[in-house]
Design an enzyme around this catalytic site. Structure first.
Site, PDB file in Angstrom:
ATOM      1  N   LYS A  22       0.865  -1.197  -0.006  1.00  0.00           N
ATOM      2  CA  LYS A  22      -0.302  -0.154   0.099  1.00  0.00           C
ATOM      3  C   LYS A  22       0.951   1.084   0.048  1.00  0.00           C
ATOM      4  O   LYS A  22       0.525   2.225  -0.830  1.00  0.00           O
ATOM      5  CB  LYS A  22      -1.088  -0.176   1.168  1.00  0.00           C
ATOM      6  N   ASN A  23       1.909   1.453   0.806  1.00  0.00           N
ATOM      7  CA  ASN A  23       2.667   2.586   1.143  1.00  0.00           C
ATOM      8  C   ASN A  23       3.632   2.699  -0.175  1.00  0.00           C
ATOM      9  O   ASN A  23       4.260   3.692  -0.289  1.00  0.00           O
ATOM     10  CB  ASN A  23       3.635   2.580   2.155  1.00  0.00           C
ATOM     11  N   ARG A  92      -4.523  10.613   5.309  1.00  0.00           N
ATOM     12  CA  ARG A  92      -3.382  11.568   5.542  1.00  0.00           C
ATOM     13  C   ARG A  92      -2.533  11.443   4.216  1.00  0.00           C
ATOM     14  O   ARG A  92      -2.033  12.496   3.658  1.00  0.00           O
ATOM     15  CB  ARG A  92      -2.492  11.422   6.551  1.00  0.00           C
ATOM     16  N   CYS A 116      -4.325  12.951  14.109  1.00  0.00           N
ATOM     17  CA  CYS A 116      -4.068  11.669  13.741  1.00  0.00           C
ATOM     18  C   CYS A 116      -3.937  10.791  14.994  1.00  0.00           C
ATOM     19  O   CYS A 116      -3.338  11.404  15.945  1.00  0.00           O
ATOM     20  CB  CYS A 116      -2.927  11.354  12.776  1.00  0.00           C
ATOM     21  N   ARG A 121       1.956  14.384  13.639  1.00  0.00           N
ATOM     22  CA  ARG A 121       2.059  14.111  12.286  1.00  0.00           C
ATOM     23  C   ARG A 121       1.927  15.669  11.258  1.00  0.00           C
ATOM     24  O   ARG A 121       1.145  15.622  10.506  1.00  0.00           O
ATOM     25  CB  ARG A 121       1.358  12.978  11.480  1.00  0.00           C
ATOM     26  N   PRO A 122       2.739  16.439  11.627  1.00  0.00           N
ATOM     27  CA  PRO A 122       2.818  17.733  10.867  1.00  0.00           C
ATOM     28  C   PRO A 122       3.395  17.394   9.359  1.00  0.00           C
ATOM     29  O   PRO A 122       3.975  16.492   9.199  1.00  0.00           O
ATOM     30  CB  PRO A 122       4.109  18.755  11.593  1.00  0.00           C
ATOM     31  N   ILE A 123       3.055  18.451   8.431  1.00  0.00           N
ATOM     32  CA  ILE A 123       3.657  18.231   7.088  1.00  0.00           C
ATOM     33  C   ILE A 123       4.621  19.562   6.901  1.00  0.00           C
ATOM     34  O   ILE A 123       4.822  19.886   5.718  1.00  0.00           O
ATOM     35  CB  ILE A 123       2.497  18.202   6.030  1.00  0.00           C
ATOM     36  N   ASP A 124       5.099  19.810   7.807  1.00  0.00           N
ATOM     37  CA  ASP A 124       6.007  21.215   8.023  1.00  0.00           C
ATOM     38  C   ASP A 124       7.245  21.075   6.666  1.00  0.00           C
ATOM     39  O   ASP A 124       7.510  21.928   6.192  1.00  0.00           O
ATOM     40  CB  ASP A 124       6.466  21.695   9.120  1.00  0.00           C
ATOM     41  N   LEU A 125       7.911  19.817   6.922  1.00  0.00           N
ATOM     42  CA  LEU A 125       8.929  19.531   6.055  1.00  0.00           C
ATOM     43  C   LEU A 125       8.596  19.609   4.558  1.00  0.00           C
ATOM     44  O   LEU A 125       9.504  20.026   3.780  1.00  0.00           O
ATOM     45  CB  LEU A 125       9.533  18.350   6.619  1.00  0.00           C
ATOM     46  N   ASP A 307       5.925   0.725  11.868  1.00  0.00           N
ATOM     47  CA  ASP A 307       4.554  -0.177  11.484  1.00  0.00           C
ATOM     48  C   ASP A 307       4.385  -1.437  11.760  1.00  0.00           C
ATOM     49  O   ASP A 307       3.382  -2.330  11.657  1.00  0.00           O
ATOM     50  CB  ASP A 307       4.209   0.085   9.949  1.00  0.00           C
ATOM     51  N   LEU A 329       9.282   7.132  16.724  1.00  0.00           N
ATOM     52  CA  LEU A 329       8.647   7.940  15.509  1.00  0.00           C
ATOM     53  C   LEU A 329       7.505   8.788  15.894  1.00  0.00           C
ATOM     54  O   LEU A 329       7.416   9.817  15.271  1.00  0.00           O
ATOM     55  CB  LEU A 329       8.499   7.285  14.373  1.00  0.00           C
ATOM     56  N   ARG A 399      -8.224  -0.451   5.487  1.00  0.00           N
ATOM     57  CA  ARG A 399      -7.436   0.483   5.010  1.00  0.00           C
ATOM     58  C   ARG A 399      -6.043  -0.072   4.470  1.00  0.00           C
ATOM     59  O   ARG A 399      -5.817   0.443   3.403  1.00  0.00           O
ATOM     60  CB  ARG A 399      -6.987   1.573   5.942  1.00  0.00           C
TER      61      ARG A 399
HETATM   62  C1  UD1 Z   1       4.880   6.873   6.389  1.00  0.00           C
HETATM   63  C2  UD1 Z   1       3.932   5.780   6.233  1.00  0.00           C
HETATM   64  C3  UD1 Z   1       3.859   5.076   7.772  1.00  0.00           C
HETATM   65  C4  UD1 Z   1       4.766   5.061   8.397  1.00  0.00           C
HETATM   66  C5  UD1 Z   1       5.963   6.367   8.616  1.00  0.00           C
HETATM   67  C6  UD1 Z   1       7.149   6.067   9.277  1.00  0.00           C
HETATM   68  C7  UD1 Z   1       2.906   6.229   4.021  1.00  0.00           C
HETATM   69  C8  UD1 Z   1       1.633   6.324   3.417  1.00  0.00           C
HETATM   70  N1  UD1 Z   1       3.008   6.093   5.495  1.00  0.00           N
HETATM   71  O1  UD1 Z   1       4.166   7.972   6.912  1.00  0.00           O
HETATM   72  O2  UD1 Z   1       2.910   4.140   7.401  1.00  0.00           O
HETATM   73  O3  UD1 Z   1       4.436   4.604   9.780  1.00  0.00           O
HETATM   74  O4  UD1 Z   1       6.021   6.612   7.169  1.00  0.00           O
HETATM   75  O5  UD1 Z   1       7.527   4.948   8.693  1.00  0.00           O
HETATM   76  O6  UD1 Z   1       3.938   5.843   3.616  1.00  0.00           O
HETATM   77  N2  UD1 Z   1       7.612  14.806  10.528  1.00  0.00           N
HETATM   78  C9  UD1 Z   1       7.730  16.133  10.693  1.00  0.00           C
HETATM   79  N3  UD1 Z   1       7.335  17.052   9.765  1.00  0.00           N
HETATM   80  C10 UD1 Z   1       7.004  16.758   8.733  1.00  0.00           C
HETATM   81  C11 UD1 Z   1       6.768  15.335   8.041  1.00  0.00           C
HETATM   82  C12 UD1 Z   1       7.090  14.247   9.272  1.00  0.00           C
HETATM   83  O7  UD1 Z   1       7.856  16.281  11.964  1.00  0.00           O
HETATM   84  O8  UD1 Z   1       6.553  17.430   7.720  1.00  0.00           O
HETATM   85  C13 UD1 Z   1       7.875  13.717  11.550  1.00  0.00           C
HETATM   86  C14 UD1 Z   1       6.682  12.751  11.939  1.00  0.00           C
HETATM   87  O9  UD1 Z   1       5.769  13.565  12.959  1.00  0.00           O
HETATM   88  C15 UD1 Z   1       7.323  11.713  12.418  1.00  0.00           C
HETATM   89  C16 UD1 Z   1       8.380  11.534  11.689  1.00  0.00           C
HETATM   90  O10 UD1 Z   1       8.530  12.684  10.883  1.00  0.00           O
HETATM   91  O11 UD1 Z   1       7.592  11.740  14.081  1.00  0.00           O
HETATM   92  C17 UD1 Z   1       8.305  10.473  10.719  1.00  0.00           C
HETATM   93  O12 UD1 Z   1       7.231  10.772   9.821  1.00  0.00           O
HETATM   94  P1  UD1 Z   1       6.921  10.459   8.166  1.00  0.00           P
HETATM   95  O13 UD1 Z   1       8.034   9.647   7.680  1.00  0.00           O
HETATM   96  O14 UD1 Z   1       6.486  11.663   7.508  1.00  0.00           O
HETATM   97  O15 UD1 Z   1       5.645   9.559   8.340  1.00  0.00           O
HETATM   98  P2  UD1 Z   1       4.763   9.716   7.187  1.00  0.00           P
HETATM   99  O16 UD1 Z   1       5.409   9.740   5.894  1.00  0.00           O
HETATM  100  O17 UD1 Z   1       3.345  10.243   7.424  1.00  0.00           O
END
Ligand code: UD1
Length: 420
Positions: A22-23, A92, A116, A121-125, A307, A329, A399
């Protein structure tokens, strides 16, 4: 709403086939937005998250046919670049359309995903990197409004943290950017690697594939011609069935697996006392004489995956001694603890670390699924428990696990899918 009713303890035996990841499929479906020609994906898992992304694609104007795990997509007629709240809130990973839409059309609006169950789980990066590539980003009415009328331009981006979907979003954006984008501290998950391979096959030059430093040479908005490809096997689904076999002291063979993607998981199963033999695209697990306690600390690939944390916590309830599980994480990824305790598990939770004493004879009970992987941990515990365990809210399982109850049934589990 459906629930799963499991009568345990189970002893499993037989062979099953693991579905596509899926991922890996989610970013690759998003990557089709970089093309204006028909493309075809094979080994696509038939799970709810894929249908959610396809619904979004349809709303954007994409056309698709999804039959027998083959997905044909034609994004030539995309005429809308707004990913609305009703879809993004259910998944998400919809955020994965942000990079490709912006790169191809110079504008898009994507609803902010919001909270969540497993953490903030921010998307700032994702946003910071797109800004560095010249995008203008505003947050308006709960939406990320991103514009880059003259296209994105390559630059040097250092990710503060390793982010999987963040890396994927920016790799896709960079594929259509002007010039080369250097990405430092990129995620190395197999799903990210497959995305790079598919883009490379489509003519995007990417240096460093598989490492944490990439150089992506963009096409300057020239749409891609994606070649047909097959989604890699789901390492988390495979890991979950390995745990199902381990927790029930069973002998099970999995087909359509990539053993090299599962090294961290199989190393822990070895530590727990199980024996695993790898075949060509297959893997057989043999029962431990006696499951032994283990220690786990979740981290980025190739380390132990977050996961798989919940499933190994279920396993630890049956292992002799004190197991220690540290979640590094996601701050809130312990929702399964209180449900496992309802089955009788001895778990002490302090901060990011769970300490378990085992083995405990679990007793069946009603439990509630809270997120995708937590739900599978409850199913595993239900297989080990005596009596009936009813796992409610299994839409979380739907899912990401294709035909979970059929696959377990094929292995001999006494499991039924029932209506509440
Ligand atoms: C993806 C996987 C999810 C898995 C996770 C970690 C998919 C669809 N989902 O989620 O199944 O559990 O990787 O292996 O592939 N973070 C920030 N800012 C950001 C983005 C991330 O601070 O902009 C932090 C997150 O809060 C977390 C860490 O970075 O603590 C890793 O998250 P991330 O790798 O981004 O997880 P996803 O990509 O959402």
């Amino acid at each position: 709403m459906d629930y799963l009713s499991i009568s345990g303890p189970a002893r499993l035996k037989g062979e099953i086939t693991i579905s596509g990841a899926k991922n890996a499929a989610l970013p690759l479906i998003a990557a089709t937005l970089l093309s204006d020609e028909p493309c075809s994906l094979e080994n696509v898992p038939n799970v709810a998250d894929i249908h959610t992304l396809l619904k979004l694609l349809g709303k954007l104007g994409g056309k698709f046919i999804f039959e027998d795990h083959t997905l044909s997509i034609d994004n030539e007629a995309i005429d809308n670049t707004v990913a609305t709240y009703d879809i993004v809130k259910t998944m998400r990973a919809s955020i994965l359309v942000l990079g490709p839409l912006l790169a191809r059309f110079g504008r898009c609006e994507v609803s902010l995903p919001g909270g969540c169950a497993i953490g903030q789980r921010p998307i700032d990066l994702h946003l910071k990197a797109l800004e560095q590539m010249g995008a203008r980003i505003e947050i308006k009415n709960g939406y990320v409004v991103a514009t880059a009328p003259d296209g994105l331009r390559g630059t040097r981006i250092i990710f503060d943290k390793v982010t999987v979907t963040g890396s994927e979003n920016i790799i896709m954006a960079a594929a259509l950017a002007k010039g080369k984008t250097e990405l430092i501290n990129v995620a190395k998950e197999p799903e990210v690697v497959q995305l790079c391979e598919v883009l490379s096959e489509a003519g995007v030059k990417i240096e460093g594939v598989g490492s944490d430093e990439l150089i992506v040479h963009g096409t300057d908005r020239e749409p891609l011609k994606l070649k047909p490809f097959s989604i890699i096997p789901d390492r988390i689904e495979a890991g979950t069935y390995l745990c199902a076999a381990a927790i029930t002291y069973s002998n099970v063979t999995l087909h359509n697996v990539r053993a090299d993607h599962l090294d961290a998981v199989t190393a822990k199963l070895h530590e727990a006392g199980c024996r695993i033999e790898n075949g060509v695209g297959s893997m057989t697990i043999y029962p431990a004489a006696r499951l032994k306690a283990f220690e786990i600390s979740t981290t980025e690939y190739p380390g132990f995956p977050t996961d798989m944390q919940a499933q190994f916590m279920a396993l630890a309830t049956q292992a002799e001694g004190v197991s220690i599980i540290e979640e590094r994480l996601f701050e809130n990824r312990f929702m399964h603890v209180s449900e496992l305790q309802r089955l009788g598990a001895s778990i002490h939770l302090k901060g990011h670390t769970a300490t378990l004493n085992g083995p405990i004879q679990l007793l069946g009970a009603d439990v509630m699924a809270t997120d995708l992987r937590a739900s599978s941990a409850l199913v595993l515990a239900g297989l080990a428990a005596s009596g009936t365990t009813n796992v409610h809210r299994i839409y979380h399982l739907d899912r990401g696990y294709e035909a979970l109850h059929e696959k377990l049934k094929a292995l001999g589990a006494d499991i039924k899918r029932l209506k509440e």
